[in-house]
Design a protein around this motif. Structure first.
Motif, PDB file in Angstrom:
ATOM      1  N   VAL A   1       0.871  -1.184   0.000  1.00 48.83           N
ATOM      2  CA  VAL A   1       0.000   0.000   0.000  1.00 48.83           C
ATOM      3  C   VAL A   1       0.904   1.229   0.000  1.00 48.83           C
ATOM      4  O   VAL A   1       1.975   1.233   0.610  1.00 48.83           O
ATOM      5  CB  VAL A   1      -0.924   0.004   1.236  1.00 48.83           C
ATOM      6  N   LYS A   2       0.472   2.275  -0.688  1.00 44.19           N
ATOM      7  CA  LYS A   2       1.278   3.481  -0.801  1.00 44.19           C
ATOM      8  C   LYS A   2       0.631   4.648  -0.047  1.00 44.19           C
ATOM      9  O   LYS A   2      -0.597   4.773  -0.043  1.00 44.19           O
ATOM     10  CB  LYS A   2       1.434   3.877  -2.279  1.00 44.19           C
ATOM     11  N   PRO A   3       1.446   5.503   0.581  1.00 46.35           N
ATOM     12  CA  PRO A   3       0.895   6.724   1.157  1.00 46.35           C
ATOM     13  C   PRO A   3       0.115   7.492   0.079  1.00 46.35           C
ATOM     14  O   PRO A   3       0.579   7.632  -1.050  1.00 46.35           O
ATOM     15  CB  PRO A   3       2.137   7.503   1.607  1.00 46.35           C
ATOM     16  N   GLY A   4      -1.070   7.937   0.454  1.00 49.43           N
ATOM     17  CA  GLY A   4      -1.943   8.599  -0.510  1.00 49.43           C
ATOM     18  C   GLY A   4      -3.018   7.686  -1.074  1.00 49.43           C
ATOM     19  O   GLY A   4      -4.010   8.175  -1.647  1.00 49.43           O
ATOM     20  N   ASP A   5      -2.840   6.364  -0.940  1.00 39.59           N
ATOM     21  CA  ASP A   5      -3.911   5.454  -1.351  1.00 39.59           C
ATOM     22  C   ASP A   5      -5.161   5.747  -0.524  1.00 39.59           C
ATOM     23  O   ASP A   5      -5.077   6.063   0.663  1.00 39.59           O
ATOM     24  CB  ASP A   5      -3.489   3.993  -1.161  1.00 39.59           C
ATOM     25  N   GLN A   6      -6.310   5.601  -1.169  1.00 40.42           N
ATOM     26  CA  GLN A   6      -7.561   5.991  -0.522  1.00 40.42           C
ATOM     27  C   GLN A   6      -8.389   4.785  -0.089  1.00 40.42           C
ATOM     28  O   GLN A   6      -8.421   3.760  -0.766  1.00 40.42           O
ATOM     29  CB  GLN A   6      -8.387   6.880  -1.458  1.00 40.42           C
ATOM     30  N   VAL A   7      -9.047   4.945   1.055  1.00 43.08           N
ATOM     31  CA  VAL A   7      -9.940   3.923   1.609  1.00 43.08           C
ATOM     32  C   VAL A   7     -11.226   4.608   2.046  1.00 43.08           C
ATOM     33  O   VAL A   7     -11.314   5.834   2.092  1.00 43.08           O
ATOM     34  CB  VAL A   7      -9.269   3.188   2.790  1.00 43.08           C
ATOM     35  N   TYR A   8     -12.227   3.795   2.403  1.00 42.88           N
ATOM     36  CA  TYR A   8     -13.580   4.327   2.599  1.00 42.88           C
ATOM     37  C   TYR A   8     -13.934   4.434   4.085  1.00 42.88           C
ATOM     38  O   TYR A   8     -13.985   3.435   4.797  1.00 42.88           O
ATOM     39  CB  TYR A   8     -14.600   3.431   1.894  1.00 42.88           C
ATOM     40  N   PHE A   9     -14.187   5.665   4.519  1.00 42.22           N
ATOM     41  CA  PHE A   9     -14.501   5.960   5.912  1.00 42.22           C
ATOM     42  C   PHE A   9     -15.979   6.303   6.085  1.00 42.22           C
ATOM     43  O   PHE A   9     -16.586   6.933   5.225  1.00 42.22           O
ATOM     44  CB  PHE A   9     -13.703   7.174   6.400  1.00 42.22           C
ATOM     45  N   VAL A  10     -16.530   5.898   7.248  1.00 41.04           N
ATOM     46  CA  VAL A  10     -17.823   6.400   7.728  1.00 41.04           C
ATOM     47  C   VAL A  10     -17.757   6.417   9.249  1.00 41.04           C
ATOM     48  O   VAL A  10     -17.904   5.384   9.897  1.00 41.04           O
ATOM     49  CB  VAL A  10     -19.023   5.519   7.282  1.00 41.04           C
ATOM     50  N   HIS A  11     -17.506   7.588   9.844  1.00 42.94           N
ATOM     51  CA  HIS A  11     -17.432   7.642  11.310  1.00 42.94           C
ATOM     52  C   HIS A  11     -17.501   9.083  11.802  1.00 42.94           C
ATOM     53  O   HIS A  11     -17.153  10.023  11.085  1.00 42.94           O
ATOM     54  CB  HIS A  11     -16.147   6.977  11.824  1.00 42.94           C
TER      55      HIS A  11
END
Length: 219
Positions: free
Chosen positions: A152-162
Motif C-alpha cells: 500500500v502506498k501513502p496517498g492510497d484511498q480507503v472508505y470511511f464512515v465515522h
C-alpha cells in the motif's frame, strides 16, 4: 495448511460483506483460508485469526459483544494470552480502546490505551466540517513500518464512515492517519493487534490487499 478465520458477530450487521471480502482476498492472493462468522467461545478457541467488525454506536457494539456467553473471555485468552492475530474493523477497532465516549462512557476491551472521542473537524476557515466523515480519503503513513500495509502506498484511498475517532495514549500505536480537518487515526497496531477505522471491505483493491496482508501476517 488451511487457516481458520473467525469473524465475531457482535450484532451490528455488515458481516456478509466482510466475509465476502476476506474470501475474495484469499482467492485473489492464493491464500488457503476458511472464513466463518462466529458467536460462540468454542469457535474462537479453534481460530487461527480473529476479526471483530462493527458499525453503529460503540456502546451498542460492546453490549452485543458482552451478550455472547464467554466470548470476551475467549478473546482475552486467544488474542492476549496466545497471541492469535487480531483485526478490528471500524467500531471493532474502536472497541480495542480503554473506553468510548459515545452516549456516555463505555469501557472497551482495554487492549490499546486510549479513548474513542467525538470528532470536531474544522476547515481552513474554522467552520465545522460535516459529520460523519463519509467517503474516500487518503492514508498517511511511513512505508515499511507495518506488514498490514505491505504494497500500500501513502496517498492510497480507503472508505470511511465515522463521527468518533481513536485517540491513542501512545502515538507509536497509530501507524496511519487520514486528514479530515487535521490528522485522524486510521490504523492502530500493537503486537498481534491491528485495527482499521475505515471499512476495509468497501475499500476496493487496496482493502483486499490489506486483508491479504493480515492473513499472511505472522506477528
Amino acid at each position: 495448511m488451511t487457516q481458520r478465520i473467525a469473524v465475531v458477530d457482535p450484532g451490528s450487521g455488515n458481516l456478509a460483506s466482510v466475509v465476502r471480502a476476506f474470501e475474495k482476498s484469499a482467492e485473489d492472493h492464493d491464500i488457503d483460508a476458511v472464513v466463518k462468522v462466529v458467536t460462540a467461545a468454542a469457535d474462537l478457541r479453534l481460530a487461527d485469526r480473529i476479526v471483530l467488525p462493527g458499525q453503529g454506536a460503540f456502546a451498542a457494539c460492546r453490549r452485543g459483544l458482552d451478550a455472547l456467553p464467554g466470548v470476551v473471555e475467549a478473546l482475552e485468552e486467544r488474542v492476549r494470552g496466545h497471541g492469535v492475530p487480531f483485526l478490528g474493523i471500524c467500531v471493532g477497532m474502536q472497541l480495542m480502546a480503554t473506553r468510548g465516549l459515545e452516549h456516555g462512557v463505555t469501557l472497551g476491551l482495554g487492549w490499546i490505551p486510549g479513548e474513542v472521542a467525538p470528532m470536531d473537524p474544522r476547515g481552513m476557515d474554522n467552520a465545522p466540517l460535516p459529520l460523519p466523515q463519509m467517503g474516500w480519503n487518503a492514508l498517511s503513513f511511513e512505508e515499511g513500518f507495518h506488514p498490514v500495509l505491505d504494497g500500500v502506498k501513502p496517498g492510497d484511498q480507503v472508505y470511511f464512515v465515522h463521527s468518533f475517532a481513536f485517540e491513542a495514549e501512545d502515538p507509536e500505536d497509530v501507524i496511519a492517519t487520514t486528514d479530515y480537518g487535521g490528522p485522524v487515526t486510521a490504523i492502530i497496531a500493537r503486537g498481534n493487534l491491528a485495527g482499521l477505522q475505515f471499512h476495509v471491505e468497501k475499500s476496493g483493491p487496496i482493502g483486499l490487499a490489506m486483508l491479504a496482508n493480515f492473513m499472511r501476517w505472522e506477528p
